[in-house]
Design a protein around this motif. Structure first.
Motif, PDB file in Angstrom:
ATOM      1  N   THR A 155       0.699  -1.321  -0.059  1.00 38.48           N
ATOM      2  CA  THR A 155      -0.085  -0.094  -0.054  1.00 38.48           C
ATOM      3  C   THR A 155       0.684   1.202  -0.062  1.00 38.48           C
ATOM      4  OG1 THR A 155      -1.821  -1.159   1.304  1.00 38.48           O
ATOM      5  CG2 THR A 155      -1.978   1.145   1.351  1.00 38.48           C
ATOM      6  N   GLY A 156       1.803   1.184   0.754  1.00 39.93           N
ATOM      7  CA  GLY A 156       2.977   2.381   0.816  1.00 39.93           C
ATOM      8  C   GLY A 156       3.518   2.539  -0.664  1.00 39.93           C
ATOM      9  N   ALA A 157       4.009   1.451  -1.072  1.00 31.28           N
ATOM     10  CA  ALA A 157       4.507   1.671  -2.536  1.00 31.28           C
ATOM     11  C   ALA A 157       3.822   2.083  -3.233  1.00 31.28           C
ATOM     12  CB  ALA A 157       5.051   0.394  -2.951  1.00 31.28           C
ATOM     13  N   LEU A 158       2.251   1.584  -3.488  1.00 31.54           N
ATOM     14  CA  LEU A 158       1.424   2.106  -4.515  1.00 31.54           C
ATOM     15  C   LEU A 158       1.100   3.675  -4.306  1.00 31.54           C
ATOM     16  CD1 LEU A 158      -0.764   1.662  -6.612  1.00 31.54           C
ATOM     17  CD2 LEU A 158      -2.463   1.026  -4.575  1.00 31.54           C
ATOM     18  N   ALA A 159       0.813   4.006  -3.114  1.00 29.01           N
ATOM     19  CA  ALA A 159       0.564   5.349  -2.869  1.00 29.01           C
ATOM     20  C   ALA A 159       1.754   6.460  -3.056  1.00 29.01           C
ATOM     21  CB  ALA A 159       0.185   5.572  -1.554  1.00 29.01           C
ATOM     22  N   VAL A 160       2.858   5.884  -2.560  1.00 28.30           N
ATOM     23  CA  VAL A 160       3.884   7.136  -3.193  1.00 28.30           C
ATOM     24  C   VAL A 160       4.439   7.166  -4.461  1.00 28.30           C
ATOM     25  CG1 VAL A 160       5.864   5.739  -2.336  1.00 28.30           C
ATOM     26  CG2 VAL A 160       5.998   8.034  -2.130  1.00 28.30           C
ATOM     27  N   THR A 161       4.315   5.906  -4.962  1.00 30.79           N
ATOM     28  CA  THR A 161       4.398   5.957  -6.499  1.00 30.79           C
ATOM     29  C   THR A 161       3.637   6.784  -7.236  1.00 30.79           C
ATOM     30  OG1 THR A 161       5.587   3.641  -6.563  1.00 30.79           O
ATOM     31  CG2 THR A 161       4.755   4.700  -8.509  1.00 30.79           C
ATOM     32  N   THR A 162       2.325   6.534  -6.993  1.00 31.28           N
ATOM     33  CA  THR A 162       1.325   7.470  -7.581  1.00 31.28           C
ATOM     34  C   THR A 162       1.400   8.632  -7.497  1.00 31.28           C
ATOM     35  OG1 THR A 162      -0.407   5.440  -7.427  1.00 31.28           O
ATOM     36  CG2 THR A 162      -1.157   7.576  -7.844  1.00 31.28           C
ATOM     37  N   ALA A 163       1.677   9.207  -6.116  1.00 34.68           N
ATOM     38  CA  ALA A 163       1.668  10.595  -5.713  1.00 34.68           C
ATOM     39  C   ALA A 163       2.947  11.242  -6.516  1.00 34.68           C
ATOM     40  CB  ALA A 163       1.890  10.603  -4.120  1.00 34.68           C
ATOM     41  N   LEU A 164       4.103  10.454  -6.243  1.00 39.79           N
ATOM     42  CA  LEU A 164       5.362  10.973  -7.191  1.00 39.79           C
ATOM     43  C   LEU A 164       5.216  11.163  -8.612  1.00 39.79           C
ATOM     44  CD1 LEU A 164       8.263   9.316  -5.130  1.00 39.79           C
ATOM     45  CD2 LEU A 164       7.949  11.829  -5.599  1.00 39.79           C
ATOM     46  N   GLY A 165       4.235  10.390  -9.243  1.00 42.01           N
ATOM     47  CA  GLY A 165       4.007  10.325 -10.746  1.00 42.01           C
ATOM     48  C   GLY A 165       3.332  11.673 -10.951  1.00 42.01           C
ATOM     49  N   THR A 166       2.706  12.175 -10.058  1.00 41.72           N
ATOM     50  CA  THR A 166       1.949  13.446 -10.337  1.00 41.72           C
ATOM     51  C   THR A 166       2.896  14.693 -10.660  1.00 41.72           C
ATOM     52  OG1 THR A 166       1.498  14.225  -8.219  1.00 41.72           O
ATOM     53  CG2 THR A 166      -0.014  12.581  -9.128  1.00 41.72           C
ATOM     54  N   GLN A 167       4.055  14.798 -10.194  1.00 38.51           N
ATOM     55  CA  GLN A 167       5.125  15.619 -10.362  1.00 38.51           C
ATOM     56  C   GLN A 167       6.344  15.309 -11.145  1.00 38.51           C
ATOM     57  OE1 GLN A 167       4.410  18.495  -8.220  1.00 38.51           O
ATOM     58  NE2 GLN A 167       2.479  17.193  -8.042  1.00 38.51           N
ATOM     59  N   SER A 168       5.991  15.728 -12.504  1.00 34.71           N
ATOM     60  CA  SER A 168       6.953  15.352 -13.596  1.00 34.71           C
ATOM     61  C   SER A 168       8.429  15.794 -13.405  1.00 34.71           C
ATOM     62  CB  SER A 168       6.403  16.104 -15.068  1.00 34.71           C
ATOM     63  OG  SER A 168       6.638  17.376 -14.714  1.00 34.71           O
ATOM     64  N   SER A 169       8.567  16.865 -12.393  1.00 32.83           N
ATOM     65  CA  SER A 169       9.883  17.443 -12.300  1.00 32.83           C
ATOM     66  C   SER A 169      10.571  16.552 -11.378  1.00 32.83           C
ATOM     67  CB  SER A 169       9.821  18.641 -11.802  1.00 32.83           C
ATOM     68  OG  SER A 169       9.136  18.724 -10.515  1.00 32.83           O
ATOM     69  N   LEU A 170       9.989  15.437 -10.598  1.00 34.96           N
ATOM     70  CA  LEU A 170      10.553  14.592  -9.689  1.00 34.96           C
ATOM     71  C   LEU A 170      10.604  13.129 -10.492  1.00 34.96           C
ATOM     72  CD1 LEU A 170       8.613  15.286  -6.595  1.00 34.96           C
ATOM     73  CD2 LEU A 170      11.051  16.026  -7.363  1.00 34.96           C
ATOM     74  N   VAL A 171      10.452  12.748 -11.791  1.00 31.88           N
ATOM     75  CA  VAL A 171      10.503  11.744 -12.317  1.00 31.88           C
ATOM     76  C   VAL A 171      11.529  11.464 -13.255  1.00 31.88           C
ATOM     77  CG1 VAL A 171       9.034  10.007 -13.799  1.00 31.88           C
ATOM     78  CG2 VAL A 171       7.839  11.324 -12.104  1.00 31.88           C
ATOM     79  N   THR A 172      12.373  10.369 -13.483  1.00 31.38           N
ATOM     80  CA  THR A 172      13.254  10.235 -14.341  1.00 31.38           C
ATOM     81  C   THR A 172      13.070   8.923 -15.343  1.00 31.38           C
ATOM     82  OG1 THR A 172      15.047  11.381 -13.073  1.00 31.38           O
ATOM     83  CG2 THR A 172      15.854  10.007 -14.942  1.00 31.38           C
ATOM     84  N   SER A 173      12.930   8.921 -16.441  1.00 26.52           N
ATOM     85  CA  SER A 173      12.653   7.741 -17.211  1.00 26.52           C
ATOM     86  C   SER A 173      14.123   7.542 -18.254  1.00 26.52           C
ATOM     87  CB  SER A 173      11.446   7.791 -18.030  1.00 26.52           C
ATOM     88  OG  SER A 173      11.302   6.622 -18.817  1.00 26.52           O
ATOM     89  N   VAL A 174      14.574   6.238 -17.974  1.00 29.26           N
ATOM     90  CA  VAL A 174      15.816   5.777 -18.885  1.00 29.26           C
ATOM     91  C   VAL A 174      15.215   4.988 -19.901  1.00 29.26           C
ATOM     92  CG1 VAL A 174      17.220   6.469 -16.983  1.00 29.26           C
ATOM     93  CG2 VAL A 174      16.480   3.934 -17.438  1.00 29.26           C
ATOM     94  N   LEU A 175      13.989   5.101 -20.215  1.00 28.64           N
ATOM     95  CA  LEU A 175      13.440   3.763 -21.147  1.00 28.64           C
ATOM     96  C   LEU A 175      14.011   4.404 -22.516  1.00 28.64           C
ATOM     97  CD1 LEU A 175       9.940   3.357 -19.790  1.00 28.64           C
ATOM     98  CD2 LEU A 175      12.286   1.881 -19.310  1.00 28.64           C
ATOM     99  N   THR A 176      14.570   5.308 -23.005  1.00 25.22           N
ATOM    100  CA  THR A 176      14.976   5.547 -24.425  1.00 25.22           C
ATOM    101  C   THR A 176      16.507   5.358 -24.313  1.00 25.22           C
ATOM    102  OG1 THR A 176      15.116   8.148 -23.841  1.00 25.22           O
ATOM    103  CG2 THR A 176      13.218   7.122 -24.779  1.00 25.22           C
ATOM    104  N   GLU A 177      17.129   5.205 -23.179  1.00 20.45           N
ATOM    105  CA  GLU A 177      18.501   5.018 -23.240  1.00 20.45           C
ATOM    106  C   GLU A 177      18.875   3.554 -23.968  1.00 20.45           C
ATOM    107  OE1 GLU A 177      20.783   7.174 -22.268  1.00 20.45           O
ATOM    108  OE2 GLU A 177      19.350   8.379 -21.445  1.00 20.45           O
TER     109      GLU A 177
END
Length: 325
Positions: free
Chosen positions: A132-154
């Motif tokens: 539950t903690g992982a679900l909530a904090v992942t969802t919440a952080l996902g609302t702030q694009s400036s805090l998200v880093t994706s390396v899927l194009t590397e």
């Protein structure tokens, strides 16, 4: 046809809670100390469905340039309050039942059975806390694009130490606030193959490892939570979420006493023993106000609209989110 209520084979409450509390107390140390207090599990009785805390928002331009040659009017800055909101989650244990004959056949003492049930309930409760903690904090952080880093194009989309650095850089001069990493075992082994050392404990499928050079000196919480996996349209793992959490990023308050009751059911071919329990805990994500219905299910907790960030600076939130393959 009558149903009896007097139990001659009952849940022994002392033994049941002994087993449950043994597991919870062990993992409480894992949550609090070994994660550098990034994920906290604390007892705190709370009334109602929501936990609310008001605070004064920072005035962004409280200090500014002054012209000593001017007599014009100054622009007043207003002082505002915000309200952080956590939510209570209600849980049940069971109901479960078994014939008394089955226990007699294997010569299990009721006290031993009660202790084992308590341990099983504790393990399941701790998995629920983590997921539950992982679900909530992942969802919440996902609302702030400036805090998200994706390396899927590397060219290399597996977790690497430089990607952890890149993710921490989202916090700028506050990067030292990142206290611990939370990740699935797949990216963990991608990163740490050949470097694993110092396994501290393994409770409820959560492994805490001491900070090694590959994790920038931060401890790592390794858990195969389904909420750290992003699935494709076929239901297969497409990518993984790695969390860099700050102090008290996720707080789980054990906000109500557990209740466990047992009974026997008569009037059947065999006498049946039943047990059922109830408890509740509150969930808070640092810097966010929960903005959904009372007693939410996972679908609601995993909806971006349920989380409203209130701080003026993203560096004051729960941390950063890194997406790897």
């Amino acid at each position: 046809m009558a149903t009896g209520t007097k139990s001659d084979f009952k849940i022994y409450h002392e033994e049941f809670f002994g087993g449950l509390n043994e597991v919870v107390q062990q993992n409480s140390g894992v949550f609090n100390a070994a994660s550098s207090n990034a994920m906290r599990l604390v007892p705190r009785m709370l009334k109602g469905d929501f936990e609310k805390e008001s605070f004064f928002k920072a005035v962004e331009t409280l200090v500014s340039h002054r012209d000593p040659t001017s007599t014009s009017d100054a622009t007043a800055q207003k002082l505002e309050q915000g309200e952080l909101v956590g939510v209570k989650l209600n849980r049940k244990i069971g109901p479960a039942e078994q014939t008394m004959d089955a226990f007699r056949k294997i010569q299990v003492d009721p006290r031993e059975f009660s202790f084992i049930l308590g341990q099983q309930a504790g393990e399941e409760a701790l998995r629920d806390y983590v997921n539950t903690g992982a679900l909530a904090v992942t969802t919440a952080l996902g609302t702030q694009s400036s805090l998200v880093t994706s390396v899927l194009t590397e060219s290399d989309t597996n977790l690497r130490a430089e990607y952890l650095i890149r993710s921490m850089a989202k916090m700028g001069d506050r990067s030292q606030r990142v206290r611990a990493w939370v990740m699935h075992s797949k990216p963990w082994f991608d990163l740490m193959e050949g470097q694993v050392s110092g396994g501290a404990t393994n409770i409820a499928d959560v492994v805490i490892y001491g900070g090694a050079p590959g994790t920038l000196g931060r401890p790592v919480i390794v858990t195969d939570s389904p909420y750290l996996i992003n699935l494709d349209s076929d239901g297969d793992a497409e990518s993984y979420n790695v969390l860099g959490l700050t102090d008290s990023a996720v707080v789980l308050n054990q906000s109500e006493d557990e209740s466990i009751l047992s009974d026997t059911v008569l009037g059947k071919e065999n006498i049946i023993m039943q047990y059922q329990g109830e408890y509740a805990y509150n969930l808070r994500i640092k810097g966010f106000a929960y903005d959904g219905s009372a007693n939410p299910n996972d679908a609601t907790l995993g909806t971006s609209a349920s989380w409203n960030y209130l701080m003026h600076d993203v560096k004051m939130g729960p941390g950063v989110l890194l997406i790897v393959e």
